[in-house]
Write a protein that holds these residues in place. Structure first.
Motif, PDB file in Angstrom:
ATOM      1  N   ASN A 157     -14.711 -18.045   6.820  1.00 32.22           N
ATOM      2  CA  ASN A 157     -14.611 -18.562   5.446  1.00 32.22           C
ATOM      3  C   ASN A 157     -14.908 -17.507   4.387  1.00 32.22           C
ATOM      4  N   MET A 158     -15.014 -16.231   4.803  1.00 30.87           N
ATOM      5  CA  MET A 158     -15.180 -15.168   3.820  1.00 30.87           C
ATOM      6  C   MET A 158     -13.862 -14.910   3.092  1.00 30.87           C
ATOM      7  N   LYS A 159     -13.963 -14.264   1.963  1.00 29.46           N
ATOM      8  CA  LYS A 159     -12.774 -13.875   1.184  1.00 29.46           C
ATOM      9  C   LYS A 159     -12.665 -12.356   1.267  1.00 29.46           C
ATOM     10  N   LEU A 160     -11.611 -11.879   1.937  1.00 31.12           N
ATOM     11  CA  LEU A 160     -11.413 -10.446   2.139  1.00 31.12           C
ATOM     12  C   LEU A 160     -10.347  -9.903   1.187  1.00 31.12           C
ATOM     13  N   TRP A 161     -10.459  -8.611   0.912  1.00 28.74           N
ATOM     14  CA  TRP A 161      -9.560  -7.976  -0.048  1.00 28.74           C
ATOM     15  C   TRP A 161      -8.102  -8.010   0.373  1.00 28.74           C
ATOM     16  N   TRP A 162      -7.821  -7.746   1.655  1.00 28.46           N
ATOM     17  CA  TRP A 162      -6.436  -7.490   2.037  1.00 28.46           C
ATOM     18  C   TRP A 162      -5.539  -8.727   2.004  1.00 28.46           C
ATOM     19  N   PRO A 163      -6.000  -9.942   2.373  1.00 27.51           N
ATOM     20  CA  PRO A 163      -5.100 -11.091   2.220  1.00 27.51           C
ATOM     21  C   PRO A 163      -4.664 -11.315   0.771  1.00 27.51           C
ATOM     22  N   HIS A 164      -5.567 -11.031  -0.169  1.00 26.36           N
ATOM     23  CA  HIS A 164      -5.219 -11.199  -1.576  1.00 26.36           C
ATOM     24  C   HIS A 164      -4.221 -10.131  -2.023  1.00 26.36           C
ATOM     25  N   CYS A 165      -4.366  -8.917  -1.475  1.00 27.20           N
ATOM     26  CA  CYS A 165      -3.363  -7.877  -1.752  1.00 27.20           C
ATOM     27  C   CYS A 165      -1.988  -8.307  -1.267  1.00 27.20           C
ATOM     28  N   GLU A 166      -1.920  -8.844  -0.038  1.00 26.28           N
ATOM     29  CA  GLU A 166      -0.630  -9.248   0.518  1.00 26.28           C
ATOM     30  C   GLU A 166      -0.047 -10.426  -0.255  1.00 26.28           C
ATOM     31  N   ALA A 167      -0.899 -11.329  -0.710  1.00 29.30           N
ATOM     32  CA  ALA A 167      -0.426 -12.481  -1.485  1.00 29.30           C
ATOM     33  C   ALA A 167       0.158 -12.047  -2.825  1.00 29.30           C
ATOM     34  N   LEU A 168      -0.462 -11.067  -3.465  1.00 34.17           N
ATOM     35  CA  LEU A 168       0.060 -10.565  -4.741  1.00 34.17           C
ATOM     36  C   LEU A 168       1.450  -9.969  -4.557  1.00 34.17           C
ATOM     37  N   ILE A 169       1.615  -9.137  -3.519  1.00 32.21           N
ATOM     38  CA  ILE A 169       2.935  -8.548  -3.249  1.00 32.21           C
ATOM     39  C   ILE A 169       3.955  -9.650  -2.954  1.00 32.21           C
ATOM     40  N   ALA A 170       3.569 -10.586  -2.085  1.00 33.63           N
ATOM     41  CA  ALA A 170       4.500 -11.620  -1.628  1.00 33.63           C
ATOM     42  C   ALA A 170       5.035 -12.437  -2.796  1.00 33.63           C
ATOM     43  N   TYR A 171       4.149 -12.932  -3.633  1.00 33.84           N
ATOM     44  CA  TYR A 171       4.607 -13.832  -4.694  1.00 33.84           C
ATOM     45  C   TYR A 171       5.307 -13.094  -5.830  1.00 33.84           C
ATOM     46  N   LEU A 172       4.911 -11.873  -6.103  1.00 32.31           N
ATOM     47  CA  LEU A 172       5.623 -11.129  -7.139  1.00 32.31           C
ATOM     48  C   LEU A 172       7.018 -10.738  -6.643  1.00 32.31           C
ATOM     49  N   MET A 173       7.139 -10.395  -5.368  1.00 32.93           N
ATOM     50  CA  MET A 173       8.453 -10.087  -4.805  1.00 32.93           C
ATOM     51  C   MET A 173       9.337 -11.329  -4.817  1.00 32.93           C
ATOM     52  N   ALA A 174       8.768 -12.464  -4.436  1.00 26.17           N
ATOM     53  CA  ALA A 174       9.539 -13.714  -4.427  1.00 26.17           C
ATOM     54  C   ALA A 174       9.985 -14.089  -5.835  1.00 26.17           C
ATOM     55  N   TYR A 175       9.095 -13.953  -6.817  1.00 26.11           N
ATOM     56  CA  TYR A 175       9.464 -14.261  -8.207  1.00 26.11           C
ATOM     57  C   TYR A 175      10.508 -13.275  -8.720  1.00 26.11           C
ATOM     58  N   SER A 176      10.366 -12.017  -8.379  1.00 19.95           N
ATOM     59  CA  SER A 176      11.313 -10.997  -8.812  1.00 19.95           C
ATOM     60  C   SER A 176      12.728 -11.328  -8.346  1.00 19.95           C
ATOM     61  N   HIS A 177      12.818 -11.944  -7.182  1.00 21.65           N
ATOM     62  CA  HIS A 177      14.130 -12.295  -6.638  1.00 21.65           C
ATOM     63  C   HIS A 177      14.676 -13.579  -7.243  1.00 21.65           C
ATOM     64  N   SER A 178      13.858 -14.634  -7.323  1.00 19.80           N
ATOM     65  CA  SER A 178      14.374 -15.961  -7.687  1.00 19.80           C
ATOM     66  C   SER A 178      14.129 -16.361  -9.143  1.00 19.80           C
ATOM     67  N   LYS A 179      13.128 -15.768  -9.777  1.00 21.18           N
ATOM     68  CA  LYS A 179      12.699 -16.099 -11.147  1.00 21.18           C
ATOM     69  C   LYS A 179      12.191 -17.543 -11.248  1.00 21.18           C
ATOM     70  N   GLU A 180      11.767 -18.118 -10.139  1.00 20.65           N
ATOM     71  CA  GLU A 180      11.200 -19.467 -10.164  1.00 20.65           C
ATOM     72  C   GLU A 180       9.816 -19.417 -10.805  1.00 20.65           C
ATOM     73  N   PRO A 181       9.580 -20.158 -11.898  1.00 24.00           N
ATOM     74  CA  PRO A 181       8.288 -20.092 -12.596  1.00 24.00           C
ATOM     75  C   PRO A 181       7.091 -20.419 -11.713  1.00 24.00           C
ATOM     76  N   VAL A 182       7.262 -21.318 -10.737  1.00 20.66           N
ATOM     77  CA  VAL A 182       6.138 -21.698  -9.884  1.00 20.66           C
ATOM     78  C   VAL A 182       5.630 -20.504  -9.085  1.00 20.66           C
ATOM     79  N   LEU A 183       6.527 -19.583  -8.732  1.00 20.24           N
ATOM     80  CA  LEU A 183       6.115 -18.405  -7.972  1.00 20.24           C
ATOM     81  C   LEU A 183       5.308 -17.450  -8.849  1.00 20.24           C
ATOM     82  N   LEU A 184       5.655 -17.353 -10.118  1.00 17.42           N
ATOM     83  CA  LEU A 184       4.856 -16.548 -11.047  1.00 17.42           C
ATOM     84  C   LEU A 184       3.496 -17.201 -11.285  1.00 17.42           C
ATOM     85  N   ASP A 185       3.464 -18.535 -11.300  1.00 13.83           N
ATOM     86  CA  ASP A 185       2.185 -19.251 -11.427  1.00 13.83           C
ATOM     87  C   ASP A 185       1.277 -18.946 -10.243  1.00 13.83           C
ATOM     88  N   ARG A 186       1.850 -18.899  -9.034  1.00 15.43           N
ATOM     89  CA  ARG A 186       1.066 -18.560  -7.844  1.00 15.43           C
ATOM     90  C   ARG A 186       0.491 -17.145  -7.992  1.00 15.43           C
TER      91      ARG A 186
END
Length: 439
Positions: A345-374
């Motif tokens: 249940n700890m919060k580690l740096w690297w999952p948050h790094c991967e999440a930032l890349i994932a959602y910004l890449m997804a938003y960059s492709h689709s421009k879906e506002p919900v992905l930018l909200d994530r």
């Protein structure tokens, strides 16, 4: 009577035309305002991320270089002081790759001290990383003394994986064909170990421990294929079948009627019994998500693009996000049991790094506002909790409540990689988004 009716109809038509015109104008104004607000927000993100990347690079340039023996110190305290001189091969490789990628692709990092550091790290690896074996090609060490003597060898492939990345990326700058061939030779050895015969890894096949498909292996090989094939059509042809194999193996981890991503499955894609089979690793799933999305975008595979976002981003985000304290959990049990990993249940740096890349890449492709909200939700938590305003770089290990538990900046598993790669990729994605906004 007819004349009055005709006049009323004309007024009604004019009124409707006016309303429709005003509605159209209002909608255009709203879209313009939204576009302007989004551009301002993206610019704000880019400025913070750019500044953060500069600070992270400066931290490692200042504190991690071993000028006596070459290579890098990995174990750095919160203020940059070396607290252990052991050198971890996979982190050495990651640092060579990161320096080389920054030098090659970002003008402000095209600096001689960065290139010299990458060369020093690569020379250290080529001289000391490989462990001599009486039979077979031998593995790379996991850890070395400061002067390069082997301390430990692990029965995994990850030291070798980052050796490949390091040599290939640096060879693109130096045009060193022997180094390029070294990377490809190691890659071929990895493929043999993974697909044909793993005995040289030192892992005896025991009757109670059947072989498994751990998501880390195919996603790492997919990452290596992307690295080796960039701009090289002959190499891309050589590894095209491996890419398909990796994508198929990663998708086997979609389980429970498409509602869960499990870290370990059988070799034929079935759920394993017990804790091992129920394990979820949100960070790994999100990282696999952007690996798949990147691959799918290059191939023009629309269905795989959808799978990458819907399954490997949205599912681990919804299951992994701590709704009470914020942040992504490290591990979860798909059935709600307490995972056996004590740090689950700890919060580690690297999952948050991967999440930032994932959602910004997804938003960059689709421009879906919900992905930018994530992205915004993850960004707000990450930059509030992990970034160290006083000394630079990021803390890596937080409690469930978000308090810093371990305050070092580098250790056996945290080096110059996840944070700078995240910042580098996000800055590049934001550059692209803002260029499109301006056009």
């Amino acid at each position: 009577m007819m004349r009055r009716f005709s006049l009323s109809l004309q007024k009604l038509r004019k009124s409707r035309f006016k309303d429709a015109f005003l509605y159209t104008v209002t909608k255009k104004e709203d879209r313009f305002k939204n576009r302007t607000m989004t551009a301002a927000l993206l610019e704000q993100y880019r400025e913070r991320i750019r500044t953060e990347l500069d600070r992270v690079v400066d931290f490692w340039l200042k504190y991690s270089h071993d000028k006596e023996h070459g290579g890098f110190f990995n174990c750095l305290g919160k203020d940059g002081k070396v607290y252990d001189e052991l050198k971890y091969v996979w982190l050495q490789g990651r640092q060579v790759w990161m320096y080389s990628r920054l030098y090659r692709t970002m003008e402000r990092f095209h600096r001689p001290e960065i290139l010299e550091a990458a060369k020093s790290g690569a020379a250290f690896l080529q001289k000391f990383a490989r462990v001599q074996a009486s039979s077979g090609p031998g593995k790379c060490a996991f850890s070395l003394t400061r002067d390069g003597r082997t301390v430990k060898v692990q029965r995994t492939i990850f030291s070798e994986c980052f050796y490949v990345m390091a040599m290939d990326e640096l060879s693109r700058i130096t045009q060193d064909k022997e180094m390029e061939a070294d990377a490809e030779s190691m890659m071929d050895q990895l493929i043999f170990w993974v697909q044909t015969d793993s005995s040289d890894l030192g892992r005896p096949q025991l009757p109670g421990d059947p072989p498994i498909n751990s998501m880390a292996v195919p996603m790492m090989l997919l990452c290596l294929v992307d690295q080796l094939t960039e701009g090289r059509t002959d190499v891309a042809e050589k590894y095209k079948d491996l890419s398909g194999w990796c994508v198929e193996r990663i998708q086997q981890h979609i389980q429970r009627d498409g509602k869960a991503i499990l870290e370990n499955v059988t070799l034929n894609g079935k759920e394993l019994p017990g804790c091992q089979g129920r394990l979820q690793n949100p960070g790994h799933a999100l990282e696999a998500g952007w690996f798949l999305l990147q691959y799918a975008l290059k191939k023009g595979d629309v269905q795989l693009q959808k799978t990458a976002v819907d399954k490997f981003m949205e599912i681990p985000f919804h299951t992994g996000w701590d709704k009470q304290h914020g942040g992504l959990f490290y591990f979860l049990d798909v059935d709600g049991h307490c995972p056996t990993q004590l740090e689950w249940n700890m919060k580690l740096w690297w999952p948050h790094c991967e999440a930032l890349i994932a959602y910004l890449m997804a938003y960059s492709h689709s421009k879906e506002p919900v992905l930018l909200d994530r992205f915004k939700q993850i960004y707000d938590y990450t930059f509030t909790h992990f970034s160290d305003e006083e000394h630079g770089e990021w803390f890596g290990y937080l409690s469930s409540q978000g308090e810093v538990v371990l305050d070092f900046k580098g250790g056996p598993f945290k080096g110059f990689f996840h944070v700078p790669r995240c910042l580098y990729m996000c800055e590049k994605l934001l550059d692209g988004l803002l260029e499109k906004q301006d056009s």
